[in-house]
Enzyme design. Structure first.
Site, short mmCIF file in Angstrom:
data_model
loop_
_atom_site.label_atom_id
_atom_site.label_comp_id
_atom_site.label_asym_id
_atom_site.label_seq_id
_atom_site.Cartn_x
_atom_site.Cartn_y
_atom_site.Cartn_z
CE LYS A 78 -3.87 1.99 2.83
NZ LYS A 78 -4.88 1.84 4.08
CB SER A 153 -8.16 3.29 2.65
OG SER A 153 -6.80 2.72 3.87
CB SER A 177 -8.38 0.60 5.55
OG SER A 177 -8.99 1.96 5.74
#
Lengths: 484, 475
Positions: A78, A153, A177
């Site tokens: 990420k 996210s 997330s």
């Protein structure tokens, strides 16, 4: 079977036996990326050259016999975890050109274990959101239906795993997330106990809630990745001085007699009936495996979202103050210092980030602090106590991960409150600091994945893995792949 | 009407740790701008602070020396504000749970001992420095100082005059230097002081409205700045006005304080607990160890110097202000020096010589036993006190021993009566007129004869013998 479609443990076996090379794996993964990335948009940065160099090094280690657990395995990271020499943007314009001169602890550990960085994945700007629609660059698509969002996210990481654009991925989870996008993309995602994994090099959103964890194609891979990234880090004071077990040893254990708490507050009015049905079916499956469902109550659940949005935004308002255009990142020159600050932040941050900075600034302001921040901290303690009480009776708690399957792009962007409610089942876990995992537990009639959340005691990821693996092995959900 | 001033001081002391409070960068003063920085003290994305154990130890050490209680639960907090020299947009400080609370220090003003309460001592990181050079359209930022550990020592509003404030500052500096936790250099900024000042009619209980005076950056200015501010507030009140709550800046060039910002413009720092650092629970055993390692503190040492060595208060005070000076003194005593004599030589010639060269006693070329040895030569009558002055200075400059100097320069005192008598006779013969006047009762002329004789003997005559002989011959 294409190499890109396999999991970590399968490729590990093949690599160690010499049946395949790291270069063949990264070649396969990149051919997949070349084929589907245009549709999915999971990545922000694809460091192709570096990835191939890392794979070549992995092959040298393999022939030298110095291979380790992640040698030659392409992992997507990420884009809020710092990777030395590789851009780390947080999907924000304000960090568009930021190249960290240092490595986060988790990626250092992955390097040490021999991994190949597949790429940096898209996220809601600074991890604030549940759909990747708040990304400053682009929205990632759900591989099961590209008109829908992948969740967020860590939507880029979850979509990359689901679309086989990597073998495994790292996400970060502040209020759901990792688990929510894993659920919406039909993959496995775990948020470990707060303090289990070092946050050093993870660009902070809400420091007391953020935690890095694996997003994988199956539970075994999750345990393997967790083994690599866990442990006390002297650079992170909040990482726990607690031993790390071999998580793969938890895989394959019997769950007979395991007590499974079913909290009534997580089966609510307005929840998608298909989700409700799938989760209840999963509970029956656990029962058939010898586990014992127990009705429990987490009475302060209803306050979790409000509590979270006071605390997370308060911390964020402070954490994001450093992006002022003075030292690094984007700067918009103004007529004087104050003007430069204002223009830099006005142009550099997207609307959701600004909204949260304002909320948090307000909650911490003199005269409001007691009513908001302090009160929220008190409620947080109550929520934590709820879990501790229930965990005196049960070994794990099961709930839906998300009240609905993946929603359409644009469906909730106009109403931030609707978007915030997407995390209603995941937020309490962060507030309590306990570990949680999402595993696939079914599909809607529209062929969208549904996720089951299992919640464990502090530092008891092992029981979560044991239960998840037993469930996974008795179902076929994790074997389904989206048609791309 | 008579007025009384009420003053509380907030003193920032830079801790003399080798490395910064939350990272491993050096704290050395005066390096190339930004050469002592890393991703942590520059506040890059994703980095985390880790507390320097030494800084915590220094804060506890200071707290114990100032009779504070050490909090069993202490926390850092974030103080949020934007400024280019503050890389994270917040300063890591302490707010609700400081490490030390509720102590005191004692000062002596006009012979009276007075206790000044210490409200709290907390730890925090320093900010960097903005440098305004160039054409004015831009400034530079030097982050070498960002993250250097500070202690903020907050006093109770127990101080009643500018003089007391200045004594309090001096006392803090002495204690901090004794403890080795801060070099106490105000001019270099390692000791900084903000003052909360208010005035009230003498005898009234309620406090007046206070103003905060910042930028008092030298010991010389503590008294000046506060005297000015007190007078200013009294004038405001006497003219029927009201003192307003505000922050004022001391301008040392103009010798005045000027309004910087009012209460309404005051920052809202939005303090909240620092989530990147865990709470501190210092173990009692460790605290006890730190307590046991404290040096003898100045108040105790001063007492001991008067009782053990029979020194006057004044001498004891002067000799115990700096630990190194007190140690020099005691080493000289240990080498056989007579206490009062050692004290006199130290407070006189030694301090003068050190001051001339702006030297600390730590780099004094003269070693304590050398003074003791020289004093022995005086006692034995080998040299006179007067010659000793020359010998002392020569010892300081050449680093040779007293005996060596006396021998080399032929400075041995002449006590031989016949040798002196010869000169005395010559001098009297040469100055018949003065001798007559002396005999007629003009006693003060004795000095004149001593001077003449000494001159003739190049200062080496034993003054006692010379005096006696002169009196005898002149009577």
């Amino acid at each position: 079977m294409e190499l890109y479609s396999l999991g970590v443990h399968e490729l590990r076996r093949m690599l160690d036996k010499g049946e395949v090379t790291a270069k063949e794996i990264i070649t396969s993964v990149y051919s997949r990326i070349d084929a589907v990335e245009q549709k999915i948009k999971a990545y922000v940065t694809l460091p192709r050259t570096e990835a191939f160099l890392m794979a070549e090094k992995a092959d040298r280690d393999l022939s030298a016999g110095t291979n380790k657990v992640m040698t030659g395995i392409p992992v997507a990271v990420k884009d809020n975890m710092c990777t030395k020499g590789v851009p780390t943007t947080c999907s924000s314009k304000i960090l568009r050109n930021f190249i960290p001169p240092y490595e986060s602890t988790v990626t250092s550990k992955l390097i040490e274990a021999g991994y190949v960085l597949a790429g940096k994945t898209n996220l809601d700007e600074f991890a604030m959101g549940s759909s990747t629609e708040n990304s400053g660059f682009h929205t990632t698509r759900n591989p099961w239906d590209t008109q829908r969002i992948p969740g967020g996210s860590s939507g880029g990481s979850a979509a990359a795993v689901a679309a086989d654009e990597c073998i495994a991925a790292l996400g970060s989870d502040t209020g759901g997330s990792i688990r929510q996008p894993a659920s919406l993309c039909g993959v496995v995602g775990m948020k470990p106990t707060y303090g289990r994994v070092s946050r050093y090099g993870l660009v902070a959103f809400a420091s007391s809630l953020d935690q890095i964890g694996p997003i994988t194609k199956n539970v075994t891979d999750c345990a393997m990745l967790l083994n690599v990234i866990s442990g006390r880090d002297l650079r992170d004071s909040t990482s726990a001085p607690i031993g790390v077990p071999d998580f793969t040893a938890a895989i394959g254990k019997d769950i007979k007699g395991m007590k499974i708490g079913v909290p009534k507050e997580y089966f609510i009015e307005g929840m998608d009936p298909e989700v409700d049905a799938a989760v209840r079916e999963a509970i029956r499956k656990f029962e058939s495996l010898g586990a014992v469902p127990v009705d429990v109550s987490l009475p302060h659940t209803g306050y979790a979202v409000a509590t979270y949005y006071v605390l997370a935004t308060s911390e964020a308002s402070s954490n994001l103050a450093r992006y002022d255009g003075v030292k690094y990142g984007f700067r918009a020159e103004g007529k004087d210092l104050i003007d430069t600050y204002m223009r830099t932040r006005a142009e550099g941050f997207g609307p959701e980030v600004k909204r949260r900075i304002m909320l948090g600034t307000y909650a911490l302001s003199s005269g409001y602090y007691d009513a908001y921040y302090r009160k929220a901290q008190q409620v947080r303690t109550l929520i934590k106590d709820d879990f501790e009480k229930v965990f005196r009776e049960v070994d794990v708690i099961v709930t839906p991960t998300s009240p609905t399957a993946a929603f359409r792009m644009g469906e909730k962007t106009e109403d931030p409150l609707q978007m915030y409610l997407a995390d209603i089942f995941t937020i309490s876990v962060n507030l309590a600091g306990v570990p949680g995992i999402s595993v696939p537990c079914g599909f809607t009639t529209g062929n969208l994945p549904i996720g089951l959340q299992l919640i464990g005691k502090h530092f008891d990821e092992e029981t979560l893995l044991t239960a998840s693996f037993a469930y996974e092995q008795s179902t076929e959900w994790h074997k389904r792949k989206p048609a791309l | 009407m008579k007025y009384e001033s009420v003053i509380g001081l907030e003193v920032h002391a830079q801790m003399s740790t080798d490395t910064k409070i939350f990272c491993g960068c050096s704290t050395k003063f005066g390096a190339e701008p930004n050469s002592q920085t890393c991703e942590i003290c520059i506040g890059m994305p994703g980095v985390l602070p880790v507390l320097n154990r030494k800084a915590l130890e220094f804060a506890i050490r200071t707290g114990l020396a100032m009779h504070c209680s050490i909090s069993p639960y202490s926390r850092f907090a974030r103080k949020n504000y934007f400024y280019p020299d503050l890389p994270k947009g917040y300063q890591i400080s302490q707010f609700e749970h400081p490490i030390c609370e509720g102590g005191f220090v004692e000062i002596v003003v006009e012979g009276e001992t007075k206790r000044i309460g210490i409200t709290r001592i907390h730890m925090e990181e320093d900010a960097g420095k903005n440098i305004h050079e160039g054409n004015g359209s831009y400034s530079f930022v030097d982050l070498n100082r960002a993250g250097v550990p500070l202690m903020e020592i907050v006093s109770e509003p127990d101080i009643r005059s500018a003089k007391e404030a200045s004594e309090y500052m001096k006392k803090l500096r002495t204690i901090l230097r004794y403890l080795g936790v801060c070099d106490g250099n105000m001019e270099q900024g390692s000791l900084r002081c903000d003052a909360n000042v208010s005035v009230r009619p003498a005898g009234r209980k309620e406090y007046g409205t206070r103003a905060e005076v910042k930028n008092i950056n030298s010991f010389r200015f503590v008294e000046k700045a506060l005297e000015y501010e007190i007078k200013r507030q009294i004038r405001v009140v006497e003219e029927g006005g009201k003192v307003i709550q505000e922050t004022r800046l001391w301008d040392s060039a103009k010798g005045i304080t000027e309004s910087m910002r009012s209460k309404e413009e005051a920052h809202d720092y939005r303090y909240f607990p620092e989530p990147d650092l865990v709470p501190i629970a210092a173990e009692q055993r460790w605290i006890d160890e730190i307590g046991a390692s404290l040096p003898e503190l100045p108040d105790v040492k001063r007492e001991r110097f008067t009782s053990e060595y029979g020194l006057p208060e004044y001498d004891a005070d002067l000799l115990t202000t700096e630990k190194a000076v007190a140690e020099w003194f005691e080493e000289s005593i240990k080498a056989g020096g007579q206490p009062k004599a050692v004290a006199n030589w130290m407070m006189g010639d030694l301090m003068r010589l050190l001051n001339e060269e702006n030297r600390e006693i730590a780099d004094c070329p003269l070693k304590p036993p050398q003074l003791a040895d020289m004093l022995k030569l005086i006692d034995k009558g080998t040299i006179s006190g007067k010659i000793a002055k020359t010998v002392f200075e020569e010892m300081y400059r050449s680093e040779k021993n007293a005996e060596e100097i006396v021998r080399e320069k032929g400075l041995v005192q002449i006590s031989d009566e016949s040798a002196i008598e010869k000169i005395v006779d010559e001098v009297i013969a040469k100055h018949q007129k003065e001798a007559a006047r002396f005999r007629a009762g003009e006693e003060k002329l004795l000095g004149f004869f001593v001077g003449q004789a000494m001159k003739a003997m190049k200062g080496k005559a034993n003054p006692q013998v010379l005096n006696e002989l002169l009196r005898k011959k002149l009577s």
